[in-house]
Design a protein around this motif. Structure first.
Motif, PDB file in Angstrom:
ATOM      1  N   GLY A 120     -19.831  85.763  48.352  1.00 38.50           N
ATOM      2  CA  GLY A 120     -19.095  85.010  49.359  1.00 38.50           C
ATOM      3  C   GLY A 120     -19.040  85.792  50.661  1.00 38.50           C
ATOM      4  O   GLY A 120     -18.959  87.024  50.643  1.00 38.50           O
ATOM      5  N   PRO A 121     -19.080  85.097  51.806  1.00 35.52           N
ATOM      6  CA  PRO A 121     -19.131  85.778  53.097  1.00 35.52           C
ATOM      7  C   PRO A 121     -17.834  86.492  53.488  1.00 35.52           C
ATOM      8  O   PRO A 121     -17.876  87.451  54.251  1.00 35.52           O
ATOM      9  CB  PRO A 121     -19.440  84.649  54.081  1.00 35.52           C
ATOM     10  CG  PRO A 121     -18.939  83.409  53.423  1.00 35.52           C
ATOM     11  CD  PRO A 121     -19.142  83.639  51.946  1.00 35.52           C
ATOM     12  N   ALA A 122     -16.693  86.077  52.967  1.00 35.57           N
ATOM     13  CA  ALA A 122     -15.416  86.672  53.380  1.00 35.57           C
ATOM     14  C   ALA A 122     -14.923  87.764  52.436  1.00 35.57           C
ATOM     15  O   ALA A 122     -14.312  88.737  52.883  1.00 35.57           O
ATOM     16  CB  ALA A 122     -14.348  85.589  53.503  1.00 35.57           C
ATOM     17  N   GLY A 124     -16.875  88.898  49.368  1.00 39.38           N
ATOM     18  CA  GLY A 124     -17.899  89.542  48.562  1.00 39.38           C
ATOM     19  C   GLY A 124     -17.823  89.176  47.094  1.00 39.38           C
ATOM     20  O   GLY A 124     -18.619  89.641  46.295  1.00 39.38           O
ATOM     21  N   ALA A 125     -16.860  88.320  46.711  1.00 41.91           N
ATOM     22  CA  ALA A 125     -16.756  87.864  45.321  1.00 41.91           C
ATOM     23  C   ALA A 125     -17.914  86.919  45.018  1.00 41.91           C
ATOM     24  O   ALA A 125     -18.511  86.325  45.918  1.00 41.91           O
ATOM     25  CB  ALA A 125     -15.422  87.154  45.093  1.00 41.91           C
ATOM     26  N   ALA A 126     -18.227  86.767  43.743  1.00 41.77           N
ATOM     27  CA  ALA A 126     -19.323  85.898  43.317  1.00 41.77           C
ATOM     28  C   ALA A 126     -18.968  84.432  43.540  1.00 41.77           C
ATOM     29  O   ALA A 126     -17.894  83.977  43.154  1.00 41.77           O
ATOM     30  CB  ALA A 126     -19.629  86.134  41.847  1.00 41.77           C
ATOM     31  N   VAL A 127     -19.883  83.712  44.164  1.00 48.03           N
ATOM     32  CA  VAL A 127     -19.796  82.259  44.325  1.00 48.03           C
ATOM     33  C   VAL A 127     -20.921  81.671  43.482  1.00 48.03           C
ATOM     34  O   VAL A 127     -22.083  82.041  43.661  1.00 48.03           O
ATOM     35  CB  VAL A 127     -19.931  81.841  45.807  1.00 48.03           C
ATOM     36  CG1 VAL A 127     -20.067  80.340  45.943  1.00 48.03           C
ATOM     37  CG2 VAL A 127     -18.755  82.375  46.630  1.00 48.03           C
ATOM     38  N   ILE A 128     -20.590  80.796  42.556  1.00 49.17           N
ATOM     39  CA  ILE A 128     -21.580  80.243  41.627  1.00 49.17           C
ATOM     40  C   ILE A 128     -22.574  79.366  42.380  1.00 49.17           C
ATOM     41  O   ILE A 128     -22.194  78.477  43.142  1.00 49.17           O
ATOM     42  CB  ILE A 128     -20.885  79.442  40.503  1.00 49.17           C
ATOM     43  CG1 ILE A 128     -19.876  80.324  39.757  1.00 49.17           C
ATOM     44  CG2 ILE A 128     -21.908  78.831  39.549  1.00 49.17           C
ATOM     45  CD1 ILE A 128     -20.451  81.570  39.135  1.00 49.17           C
ATOM     46  N   GLU A 136     -13.020  80.922  49.097  1.00 50.75           N
ATOM     47  CA  GLU A 136     -12.671  82.334  49.015  1.00 50.75           C
ATOM     48  C   GLU A 136     -11.233  82.463  49.497  1.00 50.75           C
ATOM     49  O   GLU A 136     -10.850  81.817  50.482  1.00 50.75           O
ATOM     50  CB  GLU A 136     -13.591  83.177  49.889  1.00 50.75           C
ATOM     51  CG  GLU A 136     -14.991  83.291  49.330  1.00 50.75           C
ATOM     52  CD  GLU A 136     -15.813  84.220  50.171  1.00 50.75           C
ATOM     53  OE1 GLU A 136     -15.957  85.397  49.798  1.00 50.75           O
ATOM     54  OE2 GLU A 136     -16.288  83.767  51.235  1.00 50.75           O
ATOM     55  N   LEU A 137     -10.451  83.293  48.794  1.00 50.69           N
ATOM     56  CA  LEU A 137      -9.023  83.330  49.051  1.00 50.69           C
ATOM     57  C   LEU A 137      -8.478  84.748  49.137  1.00 50.69           C
ATOM     58  O   LEU A 137      -9.022  85.669  48.537  1.00 50.69           O
ATOM     59  CB  LEU A 137      -8.288  82.577  47.931  1.00 50.69           C
ATOM     60  CG  LEU A 137      -8.770  81.140  47.747  1.00 50.69           C
ATOM     61  CD1 LEU A 137      -9.612  81.003  46.508  1.00 50.69           C
ATOM     62  CD2 LEU A 137      -7.627  80.180  47.733  1.00 50.69           C
ATOM     63  N   VAL A 155      -6.855  80.196  51.874  1.00 53.81           N
ATOM     64  CA  VAL A 155      -8.311  80.037  51.949  1.00 53.81           C
ATOM     65  C   VAL A 155      -8.846  80.771  53.184  1.00 53.81           C
ATOM     66  O   VAL A 155      -8.369  80.573  54.298  1.00 53.81           O
ATOM     67  CB  VAL A 155      -8.693  78.541  51.989  1.00 53.81           C
ATOM     68  CG1 VAL A 155     -10.197  78.379  52.167  1.00 53.81           C
ATOM     69  CG2 VAL A 155      -8.223  77.836  50.720  1.00 53.81           C
ATOM     70  N   LEU A 156      -9.837  81.636  52.947  1.00 52.01           N
ATOM     71  CA  LEU A 156     -10.487  82.397  54.008  1.00 52.01           C
ATOM     72  C   LEU A 156     -11.820  81.788  54.416  1.00 52.01           C
ATOM     73  O   LEU A 156     -12.241  81.889  55.563  1.00 52.01           O
ATOM     74  CB  LEU A 156     -10.735  83.840  53.544  1.00 52.01           C
ATOM     75  CG  LEU A 156      -9.523  84.646  53.103  1.00 52.01           C
ATOM     76  CD1 LEU A 156      -9.962  85.977  52.497  1.00 52.01           C
ATOM     77  CD2 LEU A 156      -8.585  84.860  54.275  1.00 52.01           C
ATOM     78  N   ALA A 157     -12.525  81.202  53.453  1.00 56.48           N
ATOM     79  CA  ALA A 157     -13.830  80.571  53.693  1.00 56.48           C
ATOM     80  C   ALA A 157     -14.035  79.532  52.599  1.00 56.48           C
ATOM     81  O   ALA A 157     -13.424  79.622  51.527  1.00 56.48           O
ATOM     82  CB  ALA A 157     -14.952  81.614  53.651  1.00 56.48           C
ATOM     83  N   MET A 158     -14.873  78.543  52.886  1.00 57.96           N
ATOM     84  CA  MET A 158     -15.137  77.488  51.898  1.00 57.96           C
ATOM     85  C   MET A 158     -16.446  76.810  52.231  1.00 57.96           C
ATOM     86  O   MET A 158     -16.943  76.915  53.345  1.00 57.96           O
ATOM     87  CB  MET A 158     -13.995  76.476  51.868  1.00 57.96           C
ATOM     88  CG  MET A 158     -13.746  75.775  53.172  1.00 57.96           C
ATOM     89  SD  MET A 158     -12.223  74.839  53.103  1.00 57.96           S
ATOM     90  CE  MET A 158     -11.799  74.843  54.842  1.00 57.96           C
TER      91      MET A 158
END
Length: 183
Positions: A120-122, A124-128, A136-137, A155-158
């Protein structure tokens, strides 16, 4: 509805539920249909991820979500400790991913080796990969509830990774198993 030949209702004991109360609750609550998602976090240079069906949108303004995690799980430790996390909604085609990440005793190392994902861009966690929607939160509150923690996040990014047809075919959990919405 009858429960093992009993009338429609079941009254719990006021002091503490017994095993029968828990069994009846488990049977009845299995009839709550819910979406299926993967919650993930990057903590101490390691990926953590698990399948969840206990999540919801709390507010549109500001965009806020909540996830319910078993307090003694690795994913709960990672999400609560890292302060940031991702939630990827799953399409029907992700049933294998859902099964894998719901399995108890998954390895810590290489957990996501067989799962298509990106960072994820905000957070770095895995986005399926191919998620009908992802978020991203940043954790804003943690509330204990029985055996779980309710983790609230801003929510930081979606975004959306799935093509339109797959977005219309979400993975659903109902009657203790995965289902398709039936479109």
């Amino acid at each position: 509805m009858e429960l093992d030949g009993e009338p429609a209702g079941h009254r719990l004991r006021p002091d503490a539920p017994d095993q029968r109360d828990i069994d009846v609750y488990r049977a009845l609550s299995a009839d709550i249909a819910s979406g299926v998602a993967v919650v993930s976090a990057r903590w101490r240079n390691r990926d953590y991820a698990a399948t969840v069906s206990g999540f919801l949108s709390v507010s549109y303004d500001p965009p806020t979500m909540l996830v319910s995690l078993f307090e003694e799980s690795r994913i709960c430790d990672a999400v609560a400790s890292s302060g940031t996390w991702a939630l990827s909604l799953l399409a029907a085609r992700h049933q294998g991913t859902a099964n894998w990440l719901a399995s108890p005793g998954n390895p810590v190392e290489g957990l996501l080796n067989q799962v298509p994902y990106r960072r994820g861009p905000a957070t770095g966690a895995a986005v399926i990969g191919g998620a009908p929607a992802w978020f991203e939160l940043r954790t804003t509150a943690v509330h204990p509830a029985a055996t779980h923690l309710l983790i609230v996040g801003a929510v930081l990014a979606m975004g959306r990774d799935a093509p339109g047809a797959e977005s219309a075919d979400p993975l659903i959990h109902f009657a203790s198993s995965y289902q398709r919405l039936g479109r």
